[in-house]
Design a protein around this motif. Structure first.
Motif, PDB file in Angstrom:
ATOM      1  N   ARG A  77       0.827  -1.200   0.000  1.00 54.62           N
ATOM      2  CA  ARG A  77       0.000   0.000   0.000  1.00 54.62           C
ATOM      3  C   ARG A  77       0.864   1.254   0.000  1.00 54.62           C
ATOM      4  NH1 ARG A  77      -5.283  -1.059   0.962  1.00 54.62           N
ATOM      5  NH2 ARG A  77      -5.822  -3.110   1.796  1.00 54.62           N
ATOM      6  N   VAL A  78       0.237   2.362  -0.365  1.00 57.98           N
ATOM      7  CA  VAL A  78       0.914   3.652  -0.339  1.00 57.98           C
ATOM      8  C   VAL A  78       0.862   4.174   1.088  1.00 57.98           C
ATOM      9  CG1 VAL A  78       0.949   6.012  -1.216  1.00 57.98           C
ATOM     10  CG2 VAL A  78       0.266   4.131  -2.722  1.00 57.98           C
ATOM     11  N   LEU A  79       1.977   4.098   1.782  1.00 56.29           N
ATOM     12  CA  LEU A  79       2.059   4.541   3.172  1.00 56.29           C
ATOM     13  C   LEU A  79       3.099   5.645   3.267  1.00 56.29           C
ATOM     14  CD1 LEU A  79       2.051   1.058   4.945  1.00 56.29           C
ATOM     15  CD2 LEU A  79       0.103   2.499   4.359  1.00 56.29           C
ATOM     16  N   ALA A  80       2.655   6.841   3.608  1.00 60.82           N
ATOM     17  CA  ALA A  80       3.550   7.987   3.646  1.00 60.82           C
ATOM     18  C   ALA A  80       4.671   7.783   4.661  1.00 60.82           C
ATOM     19  CB  ALA A  80       2.752   9.244   3.997  1.00 60.82           C
ATOM     20  N   ASN A  81       5.878   8.203   4.259  1.00 62.01           N
ATOM     21  CA  ASN A  81       7.051   8.212   5.146  1.00 62.01           C
ATOM     22  C   ASN A  81       7.435   6.834   5.671  1.00 62.01           C
ATOM     23  OD1 ASN A  81       7.117  11.086   4.958  1.00 62.01           O
ATOM     24  ND2 ASN A  81       5.546  11.212   6.558  1.00 62.01           N
ATOM     25  N   SER A  82       7.069   5.790   4.959  1.00 59.12           N
ATOM     26  CA  SER A  82       7.476   4.452   5.390  1.00 59.12           C
ATOM     27  C   SER A  82       8.363   3.827   4.320  1.00 59.12           C
ATOM     28  CB  SER A  82       6.257   3.558   5.647  1.00 59.12           C
ATOM     29  OG  SER A  82       5.568   3.287   4.447  1.00 59.12           O
ATOM     30  N   ASP A  83       9.342   3.068   4.746  1.00 55.38           N
ATOM     31  CA  ASP A  83      10.291   2.423   3.857  1.00 55.38           C
ATOM     32  C   ASP A  83       9.598   1.267   3.126  1.00 55.38           C
ATOM     33  OD1 ASP A  83      12.372   1.139   2.607  1.00 55.38           O
ATOM     34  OD2 ASP A  83      13.708   1.186   4.348  1.00 55.38           O
ATOM     35  N   PRO A  84       9.591   1.278   1.781  1.00 55.69           N
ATOM     36  CA  PRO A  84       8.942   0.190   1.025  1.00 55.69           C
ATOM     37  C   PRO A  84       9.516  -1.184   1.364  1.00 55.69           C
ATOM     38  CG  PRO A  84       9.433   2.042  -0.418  1.00 55.69           C
ATOM     39  CD  PRO A  84      10.106   2.326   0.899  1.00 55.69           C
ATOM     40  N   ILE A  85      10.772  -1.221   1.802  1.00 55.85           N
ATOM     41  CA  ILE A  85      11.384  -2.503   2.152  1.00 55.85           C
ATOM     42  C   ILE A  85      10.621  -3.175   3.295  1.00 55.85           C
ATOM     43  CG2 ILE A  85      13.460  -3.603   3.093  1.00 55.85           C
ATOM     44  CD1 ILE A  85      13.675  -2.797   0.168  1.00 55.85           C
ATOM     45  N   LEU A  86      10.060  -2.360   4.172  1.00 61.87           N
ATOM     46  CA  LEU A  86       9.327  -2.929   5.304  1.00 61.87           C
ATOM     47  C   LEU A  86       8.086  -3.666   4.842  1.00 61.87           C
ATOM     48  CD1 LEU A  86       9.654  -0.019   7.890  1.00 61.87           C
ATOM     49  CD2 LEU A  86      10.872  -2.206   7.901  1.00 61.87           C
ATOM     50  N   GLN A  87       7.510  -3.252   3.718  1.00 57.09           N
ATOM     51  CA  GLN A  87       6.353  -3.974   3.194  1.00 57.09           C
ATOM     52  C   GLN A  87       6.793  -5.313   2.590  1.00 57.09           C
ATOM     53  OE1 GLN A  87       2.924  -2.080   1.710  1.00 57.09           O
ATOM     54  NE2 GLN A  87       3.851  -0.045   1.737  1.00 57.09           N
ATOM     55  N   GLU A  88       7.976  -5.342   1.989  1.00 59.49           N
ATOM     56  CA  GLU A  88       8.491  -6.622   1.495  1.00 59.49           C
ATOM     57  C   GLU A  88       8.796  -7.544   2.669  1.00 59.49           C
ATOM     58  OE1 GLU A  88       8.349  -7.214  -1.733  1.00 59.49           O
ATOM     59  OE2 GLU A  88       7.601  -5.144  -1.912  1.00 59.49           O
ATOM     60  N   ASN A  89       9.322  -6.956   3.744  1.00 53.91           N
ATOM     61  CA  ASN A  89       9.582  -7.752   4.951  1.00 53.91           C
ATOM     62  C   ASN A  89       8.287  -8.322   5.519  1.00 53.91           C
ATOM     63  OD1 ASN A  89      12.193  -6.926   4.580  1.00 53.91           O
ATOM     64  ND2 ASN A  89      12.341  -5.736   6.470  1.00 53.91           N
ATOM     65  N   LYS A  90       7.229  -7.505   5.469  1.00 54.79           N
ATOM     66  CA  LYS A  90       5.924  -7.957   5.950  1.00 54.79           C
ATOM     67  C   LYS A  90       5.478  -9.209   5.210  1.00 54.79           C
ATOM     68  CE  LYS A  90       2.345  -6.159   4.105  1.00 54.79           C
ATOM     69  NZ  LYS A  90       1.275  -5.223   3.669  1.00 54.79           N
ATOM     70  N   ILE A  91       5.700  -9.239   3.915  1.00 54.72           N
ATOM     71  CA  ILE A  91       5.278 -10.387   3.111  1.00 54.72           C
ATOM     72  C   ILE A  91       6.012 -11.652   3.552  1.00 54.72           C
ATOM     73  CG2 ILE A  91       5.243 -11.334   0.768  1.00 54.72           C
ATOM     74  CD1 ILE A  91       4.854  -8.439  -0.226  1.00 54.72           C
ATOM     75  N   LYS A  92       7.293 -11.506   3.842  1.00 59.59           N
ATOM     76  CA  LYS A  92       8.039 -12.664   4.346  1.00 59.59           C
ATOM     77  C   LYS A  92       7.470 -13.113   5.689  1.00 59.59           C
ATOM     78  CE  LYS A  92      12.598 -14.406   5.585  1.00 59.59           C
ATOM     79  NZ  LYS A  92      14.065 -14.170   5.625  1.00 59.59           N
ATOM     80  N   ASN A  93       7.170 -12.166   6.561  1.00 65.77           N
ATOM     81  CA  ASN A  93       6.605 -12.517   7.869  1.00 65.77           C
ATOM     82  C   ASN A  93       5.256 -13.211   7.725  1.00 65.77           C
ATOM     83  OD1 ASN A  93       8.801 -11.384   9.221  1.00 65.77           O
ATOM     84  ND2 ASN A  93       7.812  -9.394   9.458  1.00 65.77           N
ATOM     85  N   LEU A  94       4.450 -12.738   6.783  1.00 66.97           N
ATOM     86  CA  LEU A  94       3.145 -13.367   6.551  1.00 66.97           C
ATOM     87  C   LEU A  94       3.311 -14.822   6.108  1.00 66.97           C
ATOM     88  CD1 LEU A  94       1.254 -10.477   4.716  1.00 66.97           C
ATOM     89  CD2 LEU A  94       0.679 -11.418   6.959  1.00 66.97           C
ATOM     90  N   ASN A  95       4.253 -15.063   5.233  1.00 70.47           N
ATOM     91  CA  ASN A  95       4.466 -16.427   4.745  1.00 70.47           C
ATOM     92  C   ASN A  95       4.878 -17.369   5.869  1.00 70.47           C
ATOM     93  OD1 ASN A  95       3.982 -16.728   1.832  1.00 70.47           O
ATOM     94  ND2 ASN A  95       5.513 -15.120   1.587  1.00 70.47           N
ATOM     95  N   ILE A  96       5.672 -16.876   6.802  1.00 69.49           N
ATOM     96  CA  ILE A  96       6.076 -17.717   7.930  1.00 69.49           C
ATOM     97  C   ILE A  96       4.868 -18.012   8.823  1.00 69.49           C
ATOM     98  CG2 ILE A  96       7.514 -17.840  10.000  1.00 69.49           C
ATOM     99  CD1 ILE A  96       9.528 -16.026   8.550  1.00 69.49           C
ATOM    100  N   ALA A  97       4.084 -16.974   9.114  1.00 66.51           N
ATOM    101  CA  ALA A  97       2.918 -17.156   9.989  1.00 66.51           C
ATOM    102  C   ALA A  97       1.892 -18.086   9.368  1.00 66.51           C
ATOM    103  CB  ALA A  97       2.291 -15.797  10.297  1.00 66.51           C
ATOM    104  N   LEU A  98       1.749 -18.037   8.045  1.00 65.32           N
ATOM    105  CA  LEU A  98       0.741 -18.859   7.381  1.00 65.32           C
ATOM    106  C   LEU A  98       1.033 -20.356   7.495  1.00 65.32           C
ATOM    107  CD1 LEU A  98      -0.156 -16.863   4.142  1.00 65.32           C
ATOM    108  CD2 LEU A  98      -1.476 -17.138   6.237  1.00 65.32           C
ATOM    109  N   GLU A  99       2.262 -20.709   7.794  1.00 61.55           N
ATOM    110  CA  GLU A  99       2.582 -22.114   8.006  1.00 61.55           C
ATOM    111  C   GLU A  99       1.800 -22.688   9.186  1.00 61.55           C
ATOM    112  OE1 GLU A  99       6.784 -22.419   8.459  1.00 61.55           O
ATOM    113  OE2 GLU A  99       7.239 -21.561   6.489  1.00 61.55           O
ATOM    114  N   HIS A 100       1.341 -21.802  10.076  1.00 63.83           N
ATOM    115  CA  HIS A 100       0.605 -22.241  11.256  1.00 63.83           C
ATOM    116  C   HIS A 100      -0.898 -21.983  11.154  1.00 63.83           C
ATOM    117  CE1 HIS A 100       4.534 -22.608  13.212  1.00 63.83           C
ATOM    118  NE2 HIS A 100       4.805 -21.412  12.729  1.00 63.83           N
TER     119      HIS A 100
END
Length: 269
Positions: free
Chosen positions: A57-80
């Motif tokens: 999403r378009v989030l002002a003043n936030s690093d786009p890399i953190l959204q890519e990191n979020k996707i990795k975190n989601l994939n780990i959580a989805l294993e459960h």
């Protein structure tokens, strides 16, 4: 006063967090609660509700890399989470399934909302998964036993397709998301990450007698003491599958959240 103390004595906040975590651990020992733990790879046939939400999403003043990191975190959580079934009499608990999000498990820094501010933390971004689970559960007879909302409206709408205020806050482990299955039916979550979306569905082993719809009412922006707020009501409607007759409606959420993004020429209601 409380925020001032935490600012000058941050160890007090950490002490309080650990206290709340251990209190929840003790409460989780309650033998009268049967937690949903079973998973099955094959999906039930009946679909109660499907949904997908934008990953980036378009989030002002936030690093786009953190959204890519979020996707990795989601994939780990989805294993459960993916494939989890909620049998009659069982309780679904977000944190009982996922556990603590640590670097040892592969979680990395992502965006988190804490005390009305956007921060970073290990495992950040899992609120999007909690939002998905909550929205899907609202379209079933599952009873919401625990759900916490954000007291702030942090970001302006960006491709929002569901009503404001139907999200949920989670923080290990005492800010949980829990549903209870009071029916004779068994429900199942199927959740996946695609290239652009978090996609989910809640399924059932048979067709429920009623359909469930979620409706927003009385949405408005309003001003109070030079601050802007956003309010609405979220209602859940139960509709007979046999004749489409409205059987029941219930107010489940009343939102009044301070708007934290730029003033967008709101008008008082």
């Amino acid at each position: 006063m409380k925020k001032t103390l935490l600012k000058y004595f941050p160890f007090l906040y950490q002490w309080r967090v650990q206290q709340l975590i251990w209190n929840r651990h003790l409460r989780n020992l309650n033998p009268n609660i049967a937690y949903a733990r079973g998973r099955r790879p094959d999906a039930f046939n009946f679909v109660c509700k499907k949904h997908k939400s934008v990953l980036r999403r378009v989030l002002a003043n936030s690093d786009p890399i953190l959204q890519e990191n979020k996707i990795k975190n989601l994939n780990i959580a989805l294993e459960h989470i993916d494939g989890i079934v909620i049998h009659p009499g069982e309780t679904f608990s977000f944190w009982k399934l996922i556990g603590k999000t640590t670097k040892a498990k592969g979680y990395i820094e992502g965006l988190m909302l804490s005390q009305g501010e956007v921060r970073t933390g290990t495992g950040g971004g899992l609120c999007q998964l909690a939002n998905m689970l909550f929205w899907l559960a609202l379209h079933t007879p599952l009873e919401i036993k625990e759900r916490h909302h954000h007291s702030f409206d942090i970001f302006p709408d960006d491709r929002r397709v569901i009503p404001f205020g139907t999200g949920t806050s989670v923080f290990y482990n005492y800010v949980d998301l829990r549903f209870y299955n009071p029916t004779h039916l068994t429900f199942q979550y199927k959740i996946m990450v695609s290239e652009e979306f978090l996609e989910g569905a809640i399924l059932c082993n048979a067709e429920p007698e009623r359909m469930y719809k979620v409706e927003e009412r009385n949405h408005r922006f309003y001003q109070n003491e030079n601050r802007w707020y956003r309010g609405n009501e979220i209602w859940r409607l139960e509709i007979s599958r046999q004749d489409n007759k409205l059987m029941n409606e219930r107010l489940i959420i009343r939102n009044n959240s301070e708007v934290k993004y730029m003033n967008l020429n709101f008008e008082s209601a």
